[in-house]
Design an enzyme around this catalytic site. Structure first.
Site, PDB file in Angstrom:
ATOM      1  N   CYS A 191       0.813  -1.216   0.000  1.00  0.00           N
ATOM      2  CA  CYS A 191       0.000   0.000   0.000  1.00  0.00           C
ATOM      3  C   CYS A 191       0.852   1.275   0.000  1.00  0.00           C
ATOM      4  O   CYS A 191       0.485   2.273  -0.606  1.00  0.00           O
ATOM      5  CB  CYS A 191      -0.943   0.006   1.202  1.00  0.00           C
ATOM      6  SG  CYS A 191      -0.173  -0.409   2.780  1.00  0.00           S
ATOM      7  N   HIS A 240      -2.467   6.790   3.705  1.00  0.00           N
ATOM      8  CA  HIS A 240      -1.036   6.930   3.945  1.00  0.00           C
ATOM      9  C   HIS A 240      -0.560   8.265   3.381  1.00  0.00           C
ATOM     10  O   HIS A 240      -0.753   8.548   2.198  1.00  0.00           O
ATOM     11  CB  HIS A 240      -0.259   5.813   3.241  1.00  0.00           C
ATOM     12  CG  HIS A 240      -0.434   4.458   3.838  1.00  0.00           C
ATOM     13  ND1 HIS A 240      -1.092   4.209   5.016  1.00  0.00           N
ATOM     14  CD2 HIS A 240       0.013   3.233   3.413  1.00  0.00           C
ATOM     15  CE1 HIS A 240      -1.059   2.917   5.283  1.00  0.00           C
ATOM     16  NE2 HIS A 240      -0.403   2.298   4.329  1.00  0.00           N
TER      17      HIS A 240
END
Lengths: 367, 367, 367, 367
Positions: free
Chosen positions: C156, C258
């Site tokens: 990710c 993120h």
């Protein structure tokens, strides 16, 4: 105050959350000396520093770093008189019994023996008088024990609320009803405990078994010890006046410190005023302080005047978390008086309670 | 359902937290058309995109970005029939009155007129019947108003709890006592609102004025409209059966969604069982849904079966936050029944309520 | 765009965090039809609703609630052409291989096959061209496969950064060095994942194996597919111009999204200006969008102008998290250009990537 | 060590966040005696307890509660030799100058005079040698000052990083490039500071002016003091070897403790190994410690061995936050060496630095 000899102590479950706290507190204790650390087979044989995943904000005490962890068997704890148990409930029961049988004084933070009719459930700032049950507990063994016994302390959320309740009953007579709503810190669930995905930007309005514990333990702690017709002592569960307790428990994203909203109705009519309640809470002193237990707080209950206190982040470390904080004492339109309690769940709500209990036992000459 | 014409609407306080939410909702509305945005003099004259510090997770609607912000004066809102007020309490009072006097229908989220004896305080899923006061409100003006009026909605924490209380009173008759403990989201305080240093790793057990609002507003909303001897209508404040409400309000580190622990005692003996309560909550439908208000939720109250629900992060966006969530329905040892409520404070607790109120007024032919 | 038939798909690891996301996305897909759910033996045989601890903010799709969970064996997935794997790394390897061998197209979010020299590691907005390796992958089997293959998507945190890096290389030629510092959401660790005691009021400056993954995967993704002397295709790991990547990975108390601080040095001198970089990022379009993959975002990269954006809470859901956000493009005193990236780790960083990869395979006629 | 007389000190901006910290620290100081508290006109004349919104976890020192707050004018500070300034930047400039002119030694935490070519910018564990500029600063006044001067300390995020950088330059010679990415605590923004809606479940990748401060201050602090041709001293801004610094600053939901990811390239080839770097950091001692400044930390830099440390919640209070923590020392594929720094922004990053600076001035005989 205890003026004399040092007493060697051990810690069961030394690598766990409560065990770490026991170690941090005991490493600076005036007369208890950390002698033996016990943990699971997986940890046994290793130096403590290698066995533990230390999560305290104070670093591991130097004297403890290289102590070799033992198994939780009585023969490994020779030289100790007292053991403090921070064991998990799934193993605590038989291990604690084995230590009692081997004549250790066991002070347990686990829930396993709290409902035992011969084991006192002692919040040290409330019901030190329940030590009177120890003799009977020893006598029931075959052969009778000379030194061994088990004393438990209460669930962390119960502890916070019974201290002001005891102060109020002492000043104003029996409480008839008590509504409690808790906002409990994540440290109350141990480590790893609450997954972060469950609690960041969230509240969980449920903690398994917690409400039942609070509703039951409160009665045992605030009740007396009476003698039955057969001469046996029993915990009377607040029998002199039925007390109804209703708890609603929630987990909130706070590291340490349980905040509890409490409302009470007194048997006495008219009930005391908020100001009388404030004064009674402020004036309350514990046996533990009177008897000079070194870990007992000077202010059993600190009463805040500011409208927005107590708050966990700001107030949880007052007196090293050994007392409780109360604020917002005011009238309740439904019951009589409502207020907010803050108690440090890992100090007075756990390890500190066990240690003050042990100090009380020493001061009372039971150890 | 309203099948007809589009209705132009304006937003007062368009740059604030509630104003932003109004805009997000109204920009997708089936028959309300965002026509005018009003804000303080500092913002007036600027394109909305330059005036606002947009803090919603959905981006600014394209049609609104370049709309020029107006001052909050009635003459700037020509072409609108309805204004939604997200004004701050320190300015809302006279501005809202000026718009009413200029024959606007004002739907306000501010507290200023909630206690006005001629202004309905309407939680749209509860007391749509209070619109019956509008005629008297208009008639009191000199000269009487033809179209202008003010309707307020309730405080965000009140809204969450009166919906299930209304459902229970409908099914089981009057409630006698109600204890409420809230864990309120930071968005309830607007922006900048709660400083982060006050709430990260913390709980603040106090929200100024909130408990009084909850205890008073609940009576006005759950009470009826009765006629005095002089023929004038009055809000009876639940006079048929005195209702005692006790609220304890806390701020917790949650972005959106107020969680409330509620316990009630019914007048009726024996009280309903938890299962009966669950069914009554589930079955409750609002006039707003029956009348096909497009922003009303299909499930006024969603009753959760899982032990640990509702939770703000997981459940606040169900039905776009237009309904309420209830869970953990169970017996209370002190009162009768206790349960947990979750209501989205910025949706049903604020902007959505005003909008459904306006939809109700349209459906009832008041606008 | 794919205009034709519906395609049955299955989900491996359907009860896990990524599996839940696959289900939420696939239940609304225009041509993939959720046909089979697979999980561990413990869950197999149960209706999905009983097997899963559902943690999404959208409720379980109605059609899925009662689907009986299967074991993760190919014979249980008859009727499916595609399987999406959200399996944990400790079991994903052989299970995915078994499905490939049984002629399923496997789109995996697990790390197990990412370093396999015949398995493409595809970030769908970057290197759709790597599908060219599928033929060789099939041919290597004995007997050769007709339909089966494995395609993985990236970690990710890698996904977020390679998308703008690809845009920059396309516009300005090779990047020579890249420094990346991440602030990663807790959802990246799955459930239960990060203990709350580790992350409330805290940062953890370490995520096991993450930096190595980022430094290696970036090279495979941004590199090309070249043909060796023996005619075999190989991933060239950015061989045309050595690329040095340095990653520093941190966990922060954010639920989703993120955030990554990135600084790059271009081979080309002089380097592009911040404004040129902004324009190149904005202009970048993916093959997935050009080929009308329904889950591909219109804006591959959304470039923010405000100084304080992107922010995870405000920007992670833009385009359902299928694109990436970039902001703060400016000169770097050490390398050339620095900027901030925000990518939704559970959407484009995980399930969405796998799904777009499958859409690409359909559009390219590989399935 | 200073063995002699007590020295009276005052605090400017005593009610603010940094002011509160000054008071907490000075109330326990071995030779500084809190004599006067100054704040804005609004607070002047009130007892401190009434003027302040105290937000420290330690309660207000008893001796300070009833001290009457003064205005920030030199005549109100008679009897003090030193004043510590926690004033906001919008007022600090002229007030600090007025105190200097009145012959006070001013130790300021404000940014106003940091870029003054005659004012030292001193991180006490780094560049105590810059006190050599004081004489020139005094001489420039007309008439020349005998005792008055201003010394500033650095921005909280700069302080954390220059300490290990200084250690590395001392051991291995000049650093050529330095990349810094910060994750800064909310307390760095003062009170009310960061709105909670901006930071719960979020990261803000921007702090106004912070990156410029870090990039500039680092050069002044790590540079030397050289003499120009005219005999005047100048700060050389690391002129012996140009140093390029690139900072990327982020706000994260942490109460206290700035975490910084740092990567450096040395001028020297080959660069030192990670192990050499670790040893050099560990071995570094400050003049402040050597000269026995009582608030200086024993370990200027504590080097962590565990992979996941330092962490702000666990490590920020080590040595009362007076040192810095470094961990994860490892090779950087782009520059030479990367590591993680944790510094307590309100201790060594603010009040503690000013106090150690004052201790240094006393020990050096400047006061």
């Amino acid at each position: 105050m205890h003026e004399g000899r040092k007493i060697n102590v051990g810690v069961l479950g030394a690598t766990g959350t409560v065990g770490q706290r026991f170690i941090a507190l005991l490493s600076e204790h005036p007369f208890f000396v950390l002698h033996t650390l016990g943990a699971s087979q997986r940890s046994a044989g290793k130096p403590y520093i290698s066995a533990v995943n230390w999560k305290q904000t104070k670093y591991i005490p130097a004297a403890v770093r290289e102590m070799v962890v033992q198994e939780c068997r009585p023969e490994c704890f020779r030289g100790c008189e007292i053991v403090f148990s921070g064991l998990d409930a799934d193993v605590a029961g038989p291990i604690e019994e084995a230590f009692r049988k081997s004549e250790f004084a066991v002070f347990s933070n686990a829930k396993n023996h709290r409902r035992d009719p011969n084991v006192p459930l002692i919040v040290p700032l409330v019901n030190a008088s329940h030590f009177s049950m120890i003799q009977q507990q020893r006598a029931l063994h075959n052969p009778p024990l000379h030194k061994g016994f088990i004393v438990t302390n209460a669930n962390c959320s119960t502890t916070g609320v019974v201290i002001p309740l005891a102060a109020l009953e002492k000043a104003f007579g029996p409480i008839e009803s008590c509504m409690i709503m808790t906002m409990q810190a994540i440290s109350g669930a141990g480590y790893p405990g609450v997954p972060s995905l469950d609690i960041v930007d969230n509240v969980v309005p449920y903690i398994g078994g917690e409400e039942e514990k609070m509703e039951w333990e409160t009665l045992k702690i605030l009740g007396g010890v009476t003698e039955g017709e057969d001469g046996r002592k029993v915990f009377d569960m607040h029998a002199r006046q039925p007390l109804r307790v209703s708890a609603q428990c929630n987990r909130v994203p706070v590291i340490e410190g349980h905040t509890e909203c409490v409302s009470v109705r007194f048997a006495r009519r008219p009930p005391p005023s908020p100001q009388q309640v404030r004064e009674a809470l402020q004036a309350y002193t514990s046996d533990a302080w009177t008897m000079s237990c070194p870990s007992a707080p000077r202010h059993t209950i600190f009463v805040h005047e500011e409208a927005d206190r107590p708050q966990p982040r700001l107030d949880r470390d007052y007196q090293s978390g050994a007392g409780v904080n109360v604020g917002r004492v005011r009238q309740c339109p439904v019951l009589d008086i409502k207020f907010v309690v803050l108690a440090n769940n890992v100090a007075i709500g756990a390890a500190t309670s066990s240690i003050v209990n042990a100090e009380l036992a020493v001061c009372k000459g039971i150890i």
